[in-house]
Design an enzyme around this catalytic site. Sequence first.
Site, PDB file in Angstrom:
ATOM      1  N   ASN A   9       0.878  -1.175   0.000  1.00 38.02           N
ATOM      2  CA  ASN A   9       0.000   0.000   0.000  1.00 38.02           C
ATOM      3  C   ASN A   9       0.909   1.217   0.000  1.00 38.02           C
ATOM      4  OD1 ASN A   9      -1.771   2.058   0.447  1.00 38.02           O
ATOM      5  ND2 ASN A   9      -2.396   1.396   2.500  1.00 38.02           N
ATOM      6  N   TRP A  10       1.002   1.842  -1.148  1.00 39.52           N
ATOM      7  CA  TRP A  10       1.924   2.966  -1.284  1.00 39.52           C
ATOM      8  C   TRP A  10       1.421   4.252  -0.640  1.00 39.52           C
ATOM      9  CZ3 TRP A  10       4.088   2.814  -7.011  1.00 39.52           C
ATOM     10  CH2 TRP A  10       5.107   1.867  -7.069  1.00 39.52           C
ATOM     11  N   LYS A  11       0.160   4.268  -0.240  1.00 42.39           N
ATOM     12  CA  LYS A  11      -0.410   5.487   0.348  1.00 42.39           C
ATOM     13  C   LYS A  11      -0.112   6.679  -0.575  1.00 42.39           C
ATOM     14  CE  LYS A  11      -0.033   3.144   4.701  1.00 42.39           C
ATOM     15  NZ  LYS A  11       0.052   3.181   6.151  1.00 42.39           N
ATOM     16  N   HIS A  93      -9.560   1.699   4.880  1.00 43.66           N
ATOM     17  CA  HIS A  93      -8.260   1.772   5.567  1.00 43.66           C
ATOM     18  C   HIS A  93      -8.397   2.715   6.765  1.00 43.66           C
ATOM     19  CE1 HIS A  93      -4.068   2.634   6.401  1.00 43.66           C
ATOM     20  NE2 HIS A  93      -3.788   1.511   5.757  1.00 43.66           N
ATOM     21  N   GLU A  95      -6.594   5.009   7.800  1.00 41.78           N
ATOM     22  CA  GLU A  95      -6.313   6.421   7.487  1.00 41.78           C
ATOM     23  C   GLU A  95      -7.519   7.082   6.819  1.00 41.78           C
ATOM     24  OE1 GLU A  95      -2.672   5.537   5.423  1.00 41.78           O
ATOM     25  OE2 GLU A  95      -1.848   4.862   7.332  1.00 41.78           O
ATOM     26  N   GLU A 165      -5.676  -4.739  10.349  1.00 40.10           N
ATOM     27  CA  GLU A 165      -4.548  -3.831  10.581  1.00 40.10           C
ATOM     28  C   GLU A 165      -4.743  -3.102  11.907  1.00 40.10           C
ATOM     29  OE1 GLU A 165      -2.606  -2.682   6.521  1.00 40.10           O
ATOM     30  OE2 GLU A 165      -4.133  -1.227   7.026  1.00 40.10           O
ATOM     31  N   GLY A 171       2.901   1.823  10.717  1.00 40.89           N
ATOM     32  CA  GLY A 171       3.931   2.852  10.582  1.00 40.89           C
ATOM     33  C   GLY A 171       4.644   3.180  11.886  1.00 40.89           C
ATOM     34  N   SER A 211       3.448  -2.651  10.028  1.00 42.24           N
ATOM     35  CA  SER A 211       4.894  -2.826  10.181  1.00 42.24           C
ATOM     36  C   SER A 211       5.411  -4.192   9.705  1.00 42.24           C
ATOM     37  CB  SER A 211       5.319  -2.554  11.620  1.00 42.24           C
ATOM     38  OG  SER A 211       5.018  -1.216  11.968  1.00 42.24           O
ATOM     39  N   GLY A 232       2.728  -1.257   4.091  1.00 42.93           N
ATOM     40  CA  GLY A 232       2.962   0.143   3.754  1.00 42.93           C
ATOM     41  C   GLY A 232       4.430   0.406   3.453  1.00 42.93           C
ATOM     42  N   GLY A 233       5.139   0.977   4.415  1.00 42.28           N
ATOM     43  CA  GLY A 233       6.523   1.439   4.248  1.00 42.28           C
ATOM     44  C   GLY A 233       7.436   0.480   3.498  1.00 42.28           C
TER      45      GLY A 233
HETATM   46  P1  13P Z   1       3.105  -0.043   7.499  1.00 44.08           P
HETATM   47  O1  13P Z   1       3.477  -1.352   6.866  1.00 44.08           O
HETATM   48  O2  13P Z   1       3.936   1.108   7.022  1.00 44.08           O
HETATM   49  O3  13P Z   1       3.020  -0.164   9.000  1.00 44.08           O
HETATM   50  O4  13P Z   1       1.607   0.302   7.004  1.00 44.08           O
HETATM   51  C1  13P Z   1       0.625  -0.657   7.123  1.00 44.08           C
HETATM   52  C2  13P Z   1      -0.565  -0.225   6.353  1.00 44.08           C
HETATM   53  O5  13P Z   1      -1.239   0.737   6.713  1.00 44.08           O
HETATM   54  C3  13P Z   1      -0.877  -0.954   5.129  1.00 44.08           C
HETATM   55  O6  13P Z   1      -2.140  -0.625   4.647  1.00 44.08           O
END
Ligand code: 13P
Length: 246
Positions: A9-11, A93, A95, A165, A171, A211, A232-233
Amino acid sequence: MRKQIIIGNWKMFKTNSNAIEFVKSIDSQVESNSNLIAGIAVPTIMISDLSKVAKNIKIAAQNCYFEKEGAFTGETSIPMLKELNVEYVVIGHSERRDIFKEDDRLINNKVKALIAAGLTPILCCGESLEIYESGKTMDHVKKQLSDDLKEVSSDQVKNVVIAYEPIWAIGTGKVATPEIAQDVIKGIRDYLASMYGQEFANEVLIQYGGSVKPENIKEILAQPDIDGALVGGASLVEDSYLGLLK
Ligand code: 13P
């Protein structure tokens, strides 16, 4: 046997040119494998170009609106995504829920509209640190699932992927231990069995997110109820994205 599904997930990271370079470089290194669904959920503006270069990975969307068309400034419709061959769309999500105030009613409408159009929602659920610490994780996640899947029939739900999640692990570098993630995901599977029957529960794909990195993904995926990861990251860097798939 359930497949595995690993989606980055590149956000709101990268620009279109960075993204094309990334996908061009990694796509040929991802072996197409019938037991693994590998993909990246990218900003909407990149989907068109990336779909042209991605052969082995799926280009997924991070959001959509549920109406087919209309005066909805700034939104992306499902027919727009479908025309670009998008199959998976991340919905709900944390966010989107926290920052953009999406509620379960809106999320439910999106889930239903995606299923009706033949796309797969990756429906996210998960609790805040406060809820986790008060021991109410399962109550919270069950309520999200029951609201977000309202009026989704047993037949329709076959097209849904769930992503658990925990917000406190997103993150933050804090990973839920594989045991914690397994416990909640088993709880989700049992709850889905109570909603839709054991046969569906045995088949539904449930991801863990929060994470996840190449260094910890093996032990997470070794858990019996965890079928993949939403990352994500660690999905933003080529080596690390490829490391997740190994
Ligand atoms: P991280 O892997 O950066 O913790 O993010 C998780 C996430 O929100 C994936 O949708």
